[in-house]
Design a protein around this motif. Structure first.
Motif, PDB file in Angstrom:
ATOM      1  N   HIS A  32      -9.208   5.241   3.471  1.00  0.00           N
ATOM      2  CA  HIS A  32      -9.980   4.271   2.695  1.00  0.00           C
ATOM      3  C   HIS A  32     -10.350   3.064   3.552  1.00  0.00           C
ATOM      4  CE1 HIS A  32      -9.467   6.376  -1.083  1.00  0.00           C
ATOM      5  NE2 HIS A  32      -8.159   6.425  -0.897  1.00  0.00           N
ATOM      6  N   ASP A 106     -15.116  -0.768  -4.431  1.00  0.00           N
ATOM      7  CA  ASP A 106     -15.049   0.224  -5.508  1.00  0.00           C
ATOM      8  C   ASP A 106     -13.903  -0.087  -6.470  1.00  0.00           C
ATOM      9  OD1 ASP A 106     -17.089   2.225  -4.534  1.00  0.00           O
ATOM     10  OD2 ASP A 106     -15.774   2.127  -2.780  1.00  0.00           O
ATOM     11  N   THR A 388      -5.560   6.505  -6.375  1.00  0.00           N
ATOM     12  CA  THR A 388      -6.484   7.632  -6.228  1.00  0.00           C
ATOM     13  C   THR A 388      -6.895   8.177  -7.590  1.00  0.00           C
ATOM     14  OG1 THR A 388      -5.494   8.211  -4.099  1.00  0.00           O
ATOM     15  CG2 THR A 388      -6.778   9.920  -5.216  1.00  0.00           C
ATOM     16  N   LEU A 389      -5.943   8.279  -8.507  1.00  0.00           N
ATOM     17  CA  LEU A 389      -6.271   8.743  -9.856  1.00  0.00           C
ATOM     18  C   LEU A 389      -7.236   7.787 -10.544  1.00  0.00           C
ATOM     19  CD1 LEU A 389      -2.750   9.933 -11.086  1.00  0.00           C
ATOM     20  CD2 LEU A 389      -4.708  11.373 -10.515  1.00  0.00           C
ATOM     21  N   LEU A 391      -9.424   5.782  -9.053  1.00  0.00           N
ATOM     22  CA  LEU A 391     -10.721   5.936  -8.414  1.00  0.00           C
ATOM     23  C   LEU A 391     -11.448   7.181  -8.906  1.00  0.00           C
ATOM     24  CD1 LEU A 391      -9.775   4.958  -4.757  1.00  0.00           C
ATOM     25  CD2 LEU A 391     -11.373   3.721  -6.222  1.00  0.00           C
ATOM     26  N   ASP A 392     -10.666   8.223  -9.196  1.00  0.00           N
ATOM     27  CA  ASP A 392     -11.243   9.474  -9.693  1.00  0.00           C
ATOM     28  C   ASP A 392     -11.534   9.446 -11.184  1.00  0.00           C
ATOM     29  OD1 ASP A 392     -11.037  10.434  -7.134  1.00  0.00           O
ATOM     30  OD2 ASP A 392      -9.220  11.594  -7.496  1.00  0.00           O
ATOM     31  N   GLY A 393     -11.184   8.313 -11.835  1.00  0.00           N
ATOM     32  CA  GLY A 393     -11.414   8.198 -13.268  1.00  0.00           C
ATOM     33  C   GLY A 393     -10.440   8.989 -14.116  1.00  0.00           C
ATOM     34  N   ARG A 394      -9.264   9.315 -13.559  1.00  0.00           N
ATOM     35  CA  ARG A 394      -8.285  10.128 -14.273  1.00  0.00           C
ATOM     36  C   ARG A 394      -6.998   9.388 -14.560  1.00  0.00           C
ATOM     37  NH1 ARG A 394      -6.336  13.920 -11.144  1.00  0.00           N
ATOM     38  NH2 ARG A 394      -7.291  13.310  -9.185  1.00  0.00           N
ATOM     39  N   HIS A 395      -7.054   8.056 -14.488  1.00  0.00           N
ATOM     40  CA  HIS A 395      -5.807   7.299 -14.637  1.00  0.00           C
ATOM     41  C   HIS A 395      -5.951   6.281 -15.751  1.00  0.00           C
ATOM     42  CE1 HIS A 395      -1.941   5.864 -13.459  1.00  0.00           C
ATOM     43  NE2 HIS A 395      -2.359   4.676 -13.091  1.00  0.00           N
TER      44      HIS A 395
END
Length: 399
Positions: A32, A106, A388-389, A391-395
């Motif tokens: 990153h 981001d 990371t979750l 950023l991936d929209g899964r958290h």
């Protein structure tokens, strides 16, 4: 990969910068891009020097707020940082917005940086809050009291702080906060402490463990002779620091003391063959592996590393956050909170049980056993995973 901006706005000491440094290193290792803004560029320069990332001055409140009583809640702390009136806060928010617009991150990761979180919210940026329990109050509940105060005062201060924050958000066309605690929280909340050290009573939190710099520092060296080994990390600004060192000498201890003012060339507060003054910060893991007792101001990093080593503590807190941490450790039986003992008090009477009674040692060793295997590397891996979750929209970690 993503660009993450890590920021620190409020609070003193190097703990905030150290936590962000370790996180930055872990994020860089994962590919990153990272930038930082910190409250204090001067005292963090050496600590952050090896980070090859942009390090900026965070927008901070520079004006005195006179006539306010000692803060009884996080809301009243924010009154001293621009949150009394919306026009004053708007100037601070605009400073953060301008910096974030230039950086285009981001994700904003805020360590005790409520105004950075507010600015990011107004811009639609994703956020994560990171820190100890003190700067991350329980979700959806009234802000905890930091000292005794009338319930009406606490409620009024909380309402005013929330109204000020929401007034600025309304001006910027952003969604308001539902609760005062939300001002300190992000889309994900990375609570870097353990239940035993959490400043507030809360249930079911996602405690990840404390962030403490476990590398670097001088190898420990102790005075010759017999006697218990005591590591003392004390500041000359605390009125009792000399009395504590003198009492340790009188109890026959061998003391390795890191007093920053002495390391910088100041006069040692106690001259004795039983006290050696470190010329620079000492490696805490190495020193505490050999020590029988730790005397400190109850900074969370020092508390955590002492307890992980199974070493009891004499704690001399200097401010509210340290006092609350010291109170938690004292409640566990692993140390003594000397906040109310006068500088000319009987320090030898306090030290004797800490040095000689098994209860304190057993409680500290019990803490170490419960958290055996924990490491800063383990914490950093968890933090990167949660980020990371997000950023991936899964958290969804607003808990």
């Amino acid at each position: 990969m993503a660009h993450l901006h890590l920021c620190w706005e409020l609070g003193a000491g190097l703990g905030h910068a150290g936590r962000l440094k370790m996180l930055a290193q872990a994020l860089l290792e994962h590919g990153h891009r990272v930038s930082l803004s910190v409250r204090d560029l001067r005292h963090t320069h050496a600590l952050l020097a090896e980070l090859e990332v942009p390090i900026l001055q965070a927008p901070v409140w520079l004006h005195d707020t006179v006539g306010l009583p000692p803060p009884a809640s996080l809301a009243e702390i924010l009154f001293r940082c621009g949150y009394l009136e919306a026009p004053a806060l708007r100037g601070m928010v605009d400073g953060w917005r301008a910096m974030l617009a230039l950086l285009e991150p981001d994700l904003v990761v805020a360590d005790y940086a409520p105004t950075a979180l507010l600015a990011a919210r107004s811009m639609g940026l994703r956020t994560a809050a990171i820190g100890t329990g003190f700067s991350m109050p329980p979700v959806g509940r009234p802000l905890p009291a930091l000292r005794e105060a009338p319930a009406e005062r606490l409620a009024s201060s909380e309402a005013r702080m929330l109204a000020t924050a929401n007034a600025v958000l309304a001006e910027l066309g952003a969604q308001p906060y539902a609760h005062a605690a939300d001002v300190f929280l992000g889309d994900a909340n990375l609570l870097c402490t353990w239940p035993e050290l959490d400043h507030y009573q809360r249930d079911g939190a996602d405690w990840l463990g404390p962030s403490c710099v476990a590398e670097g520092g001088l190898a420990p060296y102790w005075p010759d002779g017999e006697g218990r080994k005591v590591f003392a990390y004390l500041k000359a600004s605390h009125a009792a620091h000399a009395a504590v060192l003198r009492a340790l000498v009188d109890e026959g201890c061998r003391v390795l003391a890191y007093v920053p003012e002495v390391a910088a060339g100041g006069v040692p507060p106690v001259i004795s063959e039983r006290v050696l003054y470190a010329e620079a910060p000492v490696s805490l893991p190495q020193a505490l592996a050999q020590a029988d007792l730790c005397a400190c101001h109850a900074g969370e990093g020092t508390l955590a590393q002492s307890l992980l080593a199974g070493v009891p503590l004499l704690m001399l807190p200097s401010h509210t956050e340290q006092f609350l941490g010291a109170r938690r450790v004292a409640m566990s039986g692993a140390g003594y909170n000397a906040a109310l003992l006068a500088p000319d008090g009987d320090w030898r009477a306090v030290l004797r049980p800490l040095l000689n009674e098994a209860g304190y040692r057993d409680a500290a060793r019990g803490f170490a056993a419960r958290h055996a295997g924990f490491s800063p590397q383990q914490l950093n891996a968890l933090l990167v995973e949660r980020i990371t979750l997000l950023l991936d929209g899964r958290h969804d970690a607003r808990r």
